[in-house]
Design a protein around this motif. Structure first.
Motif, short mmCIF file in Angstrom:
data_model
loop_
_atom_site.label_atom_id
_atom_site.label_comp_id
_atom_site.label_asym_id
_atom_site.label_seq_id
_atom_site.Cartn_x
_atom_site.Cartn_y
_atom_site.Cartn_z
N ARG A 95 -20.50 22.00 -26.04
CA ARG A 95 -20.05 22.10 -27.42
C ARG A 95 -20.95 23.09 -28.16
NH1 ARG A 95 -16.28 20.38 -25.42
NH2 ARG A 95 -15.36 18.32 -25.62
N ARG A 165 -15.54 10.98 -32.08
CA ARG A 165 -16.79 11.15 -31.33
C ARG A 165 -16.56 10.91 -29.83
NH1 ARG A 165 -21.49 8.18 -29.72
NH2 ARG A 165 -20.53 6.24 -30.36
N ASN A 169 -17.02 13.69 -26.82
CA ASN A 169 -17.92 13.42 -25.70
C ASN A 169 -17.18 13.42 -24.37
OD1 ASN A 169 -20.09 13.17 -27.43
ND2 ASN A 169 -19.97 10.95 -27.57
N TYR A 172 -15.92 16.78 -22.75
CA TYR A 172 -16.98 17.67 -22.28
C TYR A 172 -16.81 17.98 -20.79
CZ TYR A 172 -21.85 18.24 -20.57
OH TYR A 172 -23.00 18.64 -19.93
N THR A 210 -25.25 11.75 -29.11
CA THR A 210 -24.40 11.90 -27.92
C THR A 210 -23.66 13.22 -27.93
OG1 THR A 210 -22.64 10.69 -29.07
CG2 THR A 210 -24.07 9.42 -27.61
N ILE A 211 -23.42 13.79 -29.13
CA ILE A 211 -22.78 15.10 -29.21
C ILE A 211 -23.80 16.21 -29.06
CG2 ILE A 211 -21.47 16.67 -30.69
CD1 ILE A 211 -20.08 14.27 -31.91
N ARG A 214 -24.78 17.30 -25.69
CA ARG A 214 -23.79 18.08 -24.94
C ARG A 214 -23.56 19.45 -25.58
NH1 ARG A 214 -22.51 12.66 -24.61
NH2 ARG A 214 -21.54 11.94 -22.68
N SER A 215 -24.45 19.87 -26.46
CA SER A 215 -24.20 21.05 -27.27
C SER A 215 -25.28 22.12 -27.12
CB SER A 215 -24.12 20.67 -28.76
OG SER A 215 -23.13 19.70 -29.01
N ARG A 273 -28.69 17.24 -17.95
CA ARG A 273 -27.66 17.56 -18.93
C ARG A 273 -27.77 19.00 -19.41
NH1 ARG A 273 -24.83 14.34 -22.26
NH2 ARG A 273 -24.32 13.23 -20.35
#
Length: 445
Positions: A95, A165, A169, A172, A210-211, A214-215, A273
């Protein structure tokens, strides 16, 4: 792109190996002609585009209208836009989080320029999870989701949206689906909707952890008086963006099979991650060639270090760090003594936990999450009391905290907090020297 020194260690590390292997493994690539071929073997329709030159021009175009906070941010943005054209080649998609502390920092402009250069953009504000899910479910026309003013959902004044949200997630990774129920002729039926899509979010403050995990994060800031950008006029400036987007489409189509097979070698410190997040962007840079692989590796290293430096530890991790400082060189502490030491630090949050101060029960409940429990013990020759042994914390300390500085035994949370803040490095990306905010600088390097 003089803001990034290509001779520094992170940028000068060996580029990813395996590009030749990827070419050999690709059924759409001819090792004899060194050209990509169609499934029928006809090379006449192959589009020959210099990937590095094309990304240079995309970079210069975006810099005309966006005042990036650092060169790292500009590299991240270009690579993310290019990666959105290769979605079927990836296992996961990072993201893009465009955040700022203050309004008027250029977040919306970043998303506006992004919308011109990515495939099938869906630019919206305050859209419901159901709307986004239905848009993404049409994978044959998969959109690139661009959500502005996301702080109205996840910010301090927002009410949150667990459905949105969860979709951000879950989407992804390729193959993720969201289950839904619907009614047809009086019957309740179920369906599974795909959620895989490239998503960029813009807003004030921060996003749920949590976002952000992944960003790739661009932390925008207001322009200084000496920083200039061109005013963006769609009638005048969209035609060039359309040309660049068409080139991105053609180039990414020509390297798609290589992107599927290629595995980049990641810089030191980028794993787990972060490896999933940065893998697609580094692959784009390797396939483009030129100076982009070195610049991308440096940007990845700086961005990951910056994210770690800006991450705020959870309340539980802060408690573990403070307790470690309280223990000093002791092997055990009674609950009463530990509470006294914790509450003595007026800057720590333990005196006001939801209008309650830390007590023995709250302490036990918080530590229970880490499988740490009080026990009966005796200090010297005194009576048996409830307390905690150092050995009970050792595993959690080793897993969640950085090494404790030698000789740092002061019984305050400050010492361990300083150690905790030094997780990997300082916020290197924020300290990168700024260039003029314009597209006049030719290319990346």
């Amino acid at each position: 792109m003089s803001g990034i020194d290509l001779n520094e260690k992170a940028g000068a590390a060996p580029t990813a190996t395996g590009l030749d292997d990827a070419k050999a493994a690709s059924p759409a690539f001819s090792p004899n002609t060194n050209e990509e071929v169609t499934p029928e073997g006809d090379t006449s329709g192959v589009v020959n585009i210099d990937g590095a030159d094309m990304l240079n021009r995309v970079h210069s175009y975006a810099r005309r209208f966006i005042c990036y906070p650092s060169e790292t941010a500009s590299v991240v943005h270009v690579l993310w836009m290019a990666h959105a054209h290769l979605m079927d080649a990836w296992f996961s998609t990072p993201r893009l989080a465009v955040l700022s502390a203050e309004p008027g920092s250029g977040k919306s402009r970043v998303l506006e320029i992004t919308a011109l250069l990515v495939p099938n953009p869906a630019f919206s504000v305050n859209s419901s999870a159901a709307y986004i899910l239905r848009k993404v479910a049409d994978q044959d026309n998969r959109p690139t989701i661009l959500l502005d003013e996301i702080d109205t959902v996840f910010g301090p004044q927002g009410k949150g949206d667990e459905g949105l949200r969860g979709m951000i997630n879950a989407g992804y990774r390729k193959g993720a689906k969201s289950g839904r129920c619907y009614t047809e002729k009086g019957k309740v039926l179920t369906e599974e909707l795909p959620t895989y899509s490239a998503i960029a979010l813009g807003g004030l403050g921060t996003l749920p952890s949590t976002i952000t995990g992944r960003s790739v994060i661009m932390r925008m800031r207001r322009r200084g008086q000496a920083e200039k950008v061109e005013p963006f006029t769609p009638r005048l400036h969209e035609p060039l963006a359309n040309t660049l987007r068409d080139e991105l489409v053609a180039w990414t189509a020509s390297v798609f099979s290589l992107a599927e097979a290629f595995q980049p070698v990641l810089p030191d410190g980028i794993s787990d991650r972060n490896a999933e997040v940065w893998g697609p962007l580094l692959t784009v840079a390797e396939l483009a060639g030129g100076e982009w692989p070195a610049v991308a590796r440096r940007a990845a290293t700086e961005a990951v270090q910056s994210a770690k430096a800006n991450n705020k530890p959870s309340l539980g991790v802060r408690l573990l760090a403070h307790i470690r400082a309280c223990f000093g060189d002791k092997d055990r502490l009674t609950t009463a003594d530990l509470l006294e030491k914790l509450l003595a630090d007026e800057e720590a949050p333990w005196g006001d936990l939801g209008r309650k101060k830390l007590d023995a029960r709250i302490l036990a409940d918080m530590l229970d999450e880490y499988d740490i429990h009080p026990t009966n013990m005796r200090i010297s020759k005194g009576p048996t009391l409830r307390g905690y042994k150092r050995e009970a914390f050792q595993d959690a300390w080793e897993r969640l905290l950085p090494p404790f500085e030698t000789g740092a035994t002061r019984a305050t949370g400050a010492t361990d907090q300083e150690s905790l803040d030094k997780t990997e490095a300082s916020n290197a990306a924020d300290e990168t020297a700024l260039l003029p905010c314009s597209g006049s600088a030719g290319g990346v390097a």
